[in-house]
Design an enzyme around this catalytic site. Structure first.
Site, PDB file in Angstrom:
ATOM      1  N   SER A 110      26.315  48.090  50.560  1.00 14.48           N
ATOM      2  CA  SER A 110      26.623  48.871  51.777  1.00 14.48           C
ATOM      3  C   SER A 110      28.127  48.846  52.060  1.00 14.48           C
ATOM      4  O   SER A 110      28.852  49.717  51.569  1.00 14.48           O
ATOM      5  CB  SER A 110      25.790  48.389  52.962  1.00 14.48           C
ATOM      6  OG  SER A 110      26.069  47.042  53.272  1.00 14.48           O
ATOM      7  N   ARG A 111      28.589  47.865  52.800  1.00 12.46           N
ATOM      8  CA  ARG A 111      30.022  47.688  53.023  1.00 12.46           C
ATOM      9  C   ARG A 111      30.325  46.187  52.939  1.00 12.46           C
ATOM     10  O   ARG A 111      29.510  45.367  53.379  1.00 12.46           O
ATOM     11  CB  ARG A 111      30.449  48.226  54.395  1.00 12.46           C
ATOM     12  CG  ARG A 111      30.567  49.736  54.478  1.00 12.46           C
ATOM     13  CD  ARG A 111      31.748  50.287  53.655  1.00 12.46           C
ATOM     14  NE  ARG A 111      31.880  51.730  53.761  1.00 12.46           N
ATOM     15  CZ  ARG A 111      31.334  52.617  52.929  1.00 12.46           C
ATOM     16  NH1 ARG A 111      30.612  52.203  51.895  1.00 12.46           N
ATOM     17  NH2 ARG A 111      31.509  53.915  53.114  1.00 12.46           N
ATOM     18  N   ASP A 126      28.485  45.416  45.107  1.00 14.65           N
ATOM     19  CA  ASP A 126      29.241  46.621  44.722  1.00 14.65           C
ATOM     20  C   ASP A 126      30.369  46.859  45.720  1.00 14.65           C
ATOM     21  O   ASP A 126      31.134  47.809  45.565  1.00 14.65           O
ATOM     22  CB  ASP A 126      28.294  47.831  44.685  1.00 14.65           C
ATOM     23  CG  ASP A 126      28.983  49.083  44.145  1.00 14.65           C
ATOM     24  OD1 ASP A 126      29.688  48.967  43.112  1.00 14.65           O
ATOM     25  OD2 ASP A 126      28.849  50.163  44.749  1.00 14.65           O
ATOM     26  N   GLU A 137      38.198  44.740  49.670  1.00  7.23           N
ATOM     27  CA  GLU A 137      38.287  45.583  48.469  1.00  7.23           C
ATOM     28  C   GLU A 137      39.448  46.575  48.488  1.00  7.23           C
ATOM     29  O   GLU A 137      39.893  47.038  47.425  1.00  7.23           O
ATOM     30  CB  GLU A 137      36.967  46.331  48.234  1.00  7.23           C
ATOM     31  CG  GLU A 137      36.663  47.415  49.257  1.00  7.23           C
ATOM     32  CD  GLU A 137      35.381  48.180  48.935  1.00  7.23           C
ATOM     33  OE1 GLU A 137      34.355  47.532  48.674  1.00  7.23           O
ATOM     34  OE2 GLU A 137      35.420  49.430  48.944  1.00  7.23           O
ATOM     35  N   HIS A 175      32.612  49.214  43.738  1.00  7.97           N
ATOM     36  CA  HIS A 175      32.223  50.330  44.611  1.00  7.97           C
ATOM     37  C   HIS A 175      31.914  51.596  43.804  1.00  7.97           C
ATOM     38  O   HIS A 175      32.526  52.647  44.022  1.00  7.97           O
ATOM     39  CB  HIS A 175      33.327  50.587  45.649  1.00  7.97           C
ATOM     40  CG  HIS A 175      32.785  51.197  46.910  1.00  7.97           C
ATOM     41  ND1 HIS A 175      33.213  50.828  48.161  1.00  7.97           N
ATOM     42  CD2 HIS A 175      31.845  52.159  47.122  1.00  7.97           C
ATOM     43  CE1 HIS A 175      32.582  51.537  49.078  1.00  7.97           C
ATOM     44  NE2 HIS A 175      31.733  52.359  48.471  1.00  7.97           N
TER      45      HIS A 175
END
Ligand code: NAD
Length: 332
Positions: A233-234, A258, A263, A295
């Protein structure tokens, strides 16, 4: 309309130029991320287009507004990087692509779970080096185990649907119940029950003040020993330091990410010839039971086509009606 793209890559150029079929918009692609300094580059454009890690805070918004920008088009779904209140105050419209391909992210999430569980990424490297031993590669049957989904919107519901089809017992936590999940046999529970009973926990809620560090030391303490934690998600829904502590004690048995809370400084760029100074990120990579990607959950050709087409449609709608009332993609 003239549109300045920040933070653009070759794939953005390819898909956006292909979607701009009759050249209705003049697309200018910049490598630079949006910042207070680079905001000036938008001075003779009415529209800018940004991505997930462009920080659009109050200062940047004030600068953009001062230089005549009227619309910020997000070429993504999440909008946690935008100060919506500041945009409203300065009269800037914000549009996004709410659902370019939930399947892309859902499929990727399940892929991460399967690869992590059966160590497919490690086996790939081992076999190429002539190591055909199975030592360390053991996983578990996912069928009949329990998965906990946090956030059952478009992506979470598809992940839940797939895990149900894999004969998992699927629990969910979301303030809004999704009927399609109930139809699949998903059981909504409180967060503590989800933490205490799930073998696999997957995060699909947006990043907000309520979900910031929803996975912290207290939450991890409530989880089953050896739990698999997956986040597409985040980054900041997870407290990375707490997760590292959980990996060290074995409370977290497998971690698939991910997204990462810092990031912005790393992802979407090639840093392979540099010293990476983010020690928290580097520590994550040292664990044998973590799988981290940069991501890429959204990154399918179908999703890129939808992102480009919808973003240009959003811009055309703004061009035709700058007041843009009653538009479902409108954020402010
Ligand atoms: P969505 O809006 O359809 O669903 C989000 C769900 O989260 C909603 O059902 C909402 O009720 C729920 N929610 C809100 N607050 C919550 C809370 N406190 N606890 C639990 N649930 C809560 O969004 P979506 O399209 O399913 O996307 C989910 C997230 O995935 C996005 O916000 C974005 O951050 C992320 N995303 C990641 C990628 C990637 O490439 N990795 C791509 C697209 C989206």
């Amino acid at each position: 309309m003239k549109v300045i793209f920040y933070n653009s890559k070759q794939y953005d150029k390819d898909y956006f130029n292909a979607a701009n079929t009759d050249g209705q918009h003049s697309l200018i692609f910049l490598d630079a991320k949006l910042s207070l300094e680079t905001a000036l580059l938008a001075q003779d454009a009415t529209v800018i287009c940004v991505f997930v890690n462009d920080v659009v805070d109050a200062e940047v918004i004030a600068c953009l507004a001062e230089h005549g920008v009227k619309l910020i088009a997000l070429r993504c779904a999440g909008f946690n990087n935008i100060d919506l209140a500041a945009a409203t105050k300065k009269g800037l419209k914000i549009v996004r692509v709410p659902a370019y391909s939930p399947n892309a992210v859902a499929e990727y999430t399940v892929g991460l779970m399967l690869a992590l569980n059966r160590k497919i990424h490690r086996a790939y490297c081992q076999v190429r080096e002539g190591n055909f031993s199975l030592n360390g590669l053991i996983g578990f049957d996912m069928a009949n185990k329990t998965a906990g989904i946090i956030g059952t919107g478009k992506i979470g519901a598809l992940v839940a649907h797939t895990l149900c089809a894999m004969s998992m017992n699927v629990l969910a936590y979301d303030p809004n119940v999704n009927q399609s999940c109930l139809d699949d046999g998903v059981k909504y529970v409180d967060l503590d029950t989800l933490f205490a009973t799930s073998d696999v926990i997957s995060l699909h809620c947006p990043l907000s003040p309520e979900t910031h560090h929803i996975i912290n030391a207290v939450a991890i303490e409530k989880m089953k020993k050896g739990v698999m934690l997956v986040n597409t998600s985040r980054g900041a829904v997870i407290d990375t330091s707490a997760v590292i502590a959980g990996l060290k004690t074995g409370k977290i048995g497998m971690l698939g990410l991910d997204v990462y809370e810092q990031e912005e400084a790393l992802f979407f760029e090639d840093h392979s010839y540099e010293v990476i100074t983010d020690d928290v990120f580097e520590r994550l990579l040292t664990f044998p039971n973590t799988l981290v990607t940069a991501h890429q959950g959204f990154f399918t050709s179908d999703a890129m086509r939808n992102i480009a087409t919808t973003t240009l449609v959003n811009i055309t709608q703004f061009e035709n009606d700058p007041t843009m009332l009653n538009n479902e993609v409108l954020m402010s």
